[in-house]
Design a protein around this motif. Structure first.
Motif, short mmCIF file in Angstrom:
data_model
loop_
_atom_site.label_atom_id
_atom_site.label_comp_id
_atom_site.label_asym_id
_atom_site.label_seq_id
_atom_site.Cartn_x
_atom_site.Cartn_y
_atom_site.Cartn_z
N LYS A 44 0.94 -1.71 0.16
CA LYS A 44 -0.08 -0.26 0.34
C LYS A 44 0.95 0.83 -0.29
O LYS A 44 2.00 1.02 -0.01
N PHE B 220 -10.41 7.59 -1.81
CA PHE B 220 -10.14 7.08 -3.09
C PHE B 220 -9.23 5.50 -2.77
O PHE B 220 -8.11 5.74 -2.25
N LYS B 221 -8.94 4.78 -3.76
CA LYS B 221 -8.06 3.97 -4.67
C LYS B 221 -8.17 3.20 -5.86
O LYS B 221 -9.48 3.60 -6.42
N PHE B 222 -7.21 3.40 -6.14
CA PHE B 222 -6.52 2.32 -6.89
C PHE B 222 -5.26 1.07 -7.31
O PHE B 222 -4.29 1.40 -6.44
N ASN B 223 -5.73 0.44 -7.81
CA ASN B 223 -4.15 -0.81 -7.57
C ASN B 223 -3.69 -0.32 -9.27
O ASN B 223 -3.52 -0.27 -10.29
N TYR B 224 -2.38 -0.69 -8.71
CA TYR B 224 -1.15 -0.34 -10.69
C TYR B 224 -0.29 -2.21 -9.40
O TYR B 224 1.05 -1.43 -8.93
N GLU C 207 -1.76 -1.32 -3.95
CA GLU C 207 -2.93 -0.54 -3.66
C GLU C 207 -3.02 0.99 -3.56
O GLU C 207 -1.80 1.27 -1.90
N TYR C 208 -2.77 2.36 -4.16
CA TYR C 208 -2.59 3.65 -3.89
C TYR C 208 -4.28 4.32 -3.68
O TYR C 208 -5.36 3.69 -3.90
N GLY C 209 -3.85 5.08 -2.45
CA GLY C 209 -5.01 5.73 -1.81
C GLY C 209 -5.02 7.51 -1.44
O GLY C 209 -3.66 7.11 -0.55
#
Length: 436
Positions: free
Chosen positions: A38, A51-55, A59-61
């Protein structure tokens, strides 16, 4: 609107520093093949995320609690207290599987980035703006405020030296931590007689209460005019660069303070200036005006500009002075010379420093200062901070084996409660100062 601007500046400045700090840990971990699960700006306490998103497996958020940020590194006991993954066999991509020296670099990554950012900011500010100060040798003396009076300074005193070193510049030599943290010895010219004044070790308590401008203010001599403001009363009456003002409406003036007082006293009236121009005396008339200024400048200002690389050591010196000042301040707290409630400030106190208007010079100066302050704070040997992890890793490297996971878990809990107690203290202290 002013409060909104203040909050926006604080959030922007702290967000930049938090992201860059955590990026230091992130890049160091990735460089050694350690998995980062994370990367968060602000804390997603109780799982609440804005908010969050995966790359690429991370997990970035952004969390909702603006008290910091974090990167969750696989196989590491951190503030998340997630110990489930530690029950299995160590994996090659986990933090705990790497050599102690690599883990040490990962833990120092955020601090290193903070220092680089701090030095870079002060370097660029020095290159763009240079330095400007008041020539202390060209002022009449000082006018002490509340703090100055308490330590024994008198109006008209001329401060010649600090700790035996000649005071050439007013702000750089007199309004520094060396003076305002106490114990400094001032050499003063008082009516032609040299006097030594030793500042008390607890003067920082007074500086916190009254601010440093209540120490001393310069009393300026009436020097020849250096500049004339366009369309000002000074320009309209025919005042010229090089003129020496000697009187206003028949009252002799030797100091700028006296001149300003007379201008205010004659607000809304015609003003007659007695001037010496190239050795000849003359009078200049200004028509009645409701303003309290004339529109000329004659301060003994010293301005320096620096080249790109020439600015680096000056900027670096300014940056590292933040750390040395923090070290001195903590030292005085431990000695009992300075009260913690006087020396420490939290987010509310920081917000007031940014102000209610956007001033980019002030903004970036504060960002540089906070970056160095964050580096220092994170290096403190408190469990749950980077400095606590660094201490445990150094012990491991010395004794040749890691500390037990049970001990590290308990230390993390202790560090967490220390940080919570500190946050409550600084928030409460900030609010108390605002309501005084």
């Amino acid at each position: 609107m002013g409060i909104v601007i203040m909050v926006a500046q604080v959030l922007l400045g702290l967000s930049l520093l938090i992201i860059l700090h955590e990026l230091g840990h992130f890049l160091a971990a990735r460089a050694f093949g350690i998995k980062v699960e994370k990367f968060y700006l602000f804390f997603d306490a109780w799982g609440v995320k804005l908010f969050k998103f995966n790359y690429k497996g991370c997990e970035y958020g952004m969390g909702w609690l603006p008290l910091g940020g974090y990167v969750k590194i696989a196989g590491m006991i951190d503030e998340s207290m997630d110990t489930e993954q530690l029950k299995g066999e160590p994996q090659p991509w986990e933090f705990r599987s790497k050599p102690a020296w690599q883990r040490l670099i990962v833990m120092l990554g955020g601090i290193i980035v903070n220092i680089i950012v701090g030095v870079l900011v002060f370097w660029m500010l020095t290159f763009k703006y240079g330095t400007a100060d008041i020539d202390n040798t060209q002022i009449y003396g000082v006018k002490p405020g509340i703090i100055g009076q308490k330590v024994g300074l008198q109006e008209g005193d001329k401060i010649l030296a600090v700790n035996g070193k000649k005071a050439n510049l007013f702000f750089e030599d007199l309004m520094t931590s060396e003076v305002l943290m106490g114990d400094a010895v001032l050499t003063v010219d008082r009516a032609g007689q040299e006097v030594k004044i030793t500042l008390p070790p607890d003067i920082l308590n007074d500086v916190s209460d009254y601010k440093k401008n209540e120490f001393v203010q310069p009393i300026f001599k009436m020097l020849p005019v250096k500049e004339i403001a366009k369309d000002s009363r000074a320009e309209k009456m025919g005042l010229q660069v090089g003129d020496s003002i000697v009187s206003i409406n028949g009252v002799a003036v030797q100091h700028l303070d006296t001149f300003r007082d007379q201008v205010k006293a004659n607000k809304g009236k015609d003003i007659n200036l007695g001037v010496i121009r190239q050795g000849a005396a003359m009078n200049l008339l200004a028509k009645a005006d409701t303003s309290s200024t004339i529109g000329f400048g004659n301060l003994p200002t010293v301005i320096h500009s620096y080249g790109f690389m020439e600015s680096l050591p000056i900027g670096a010196s300014k940056a590292f002075s933040v750390i040395t000042d923090n070290i001195k301040g903590f030292g005085k707290m431990f000695k009992g010379e300075v009260r913690a409630d006087k020396a420490l400030s939290g987010p509310v106190g920081i917000a007031t420093m940014f102000g209610t208007e956007v001033d980019w010079l002030r903004f970036w100066s504060l960002v540089g200062m906070l970056s160095m302050a964050l580096a220092f704070m994170n290096l403190l040997p408190i469990p749950a901070l980077d400095g606590g992890h660094v201490v445990f890793l150094l012990i491991e490297m010395i004794q040749g084996k890691p500390l037990s996971e049970k001990f590290l878990e308990k230390a993390q809990v202790v560090g967490f409660f220390i940080l919570i107690a500190l946050m409550i203290f600084v928030f409460g202290n900030d609010i108390f100062k605002l309501t005084k």
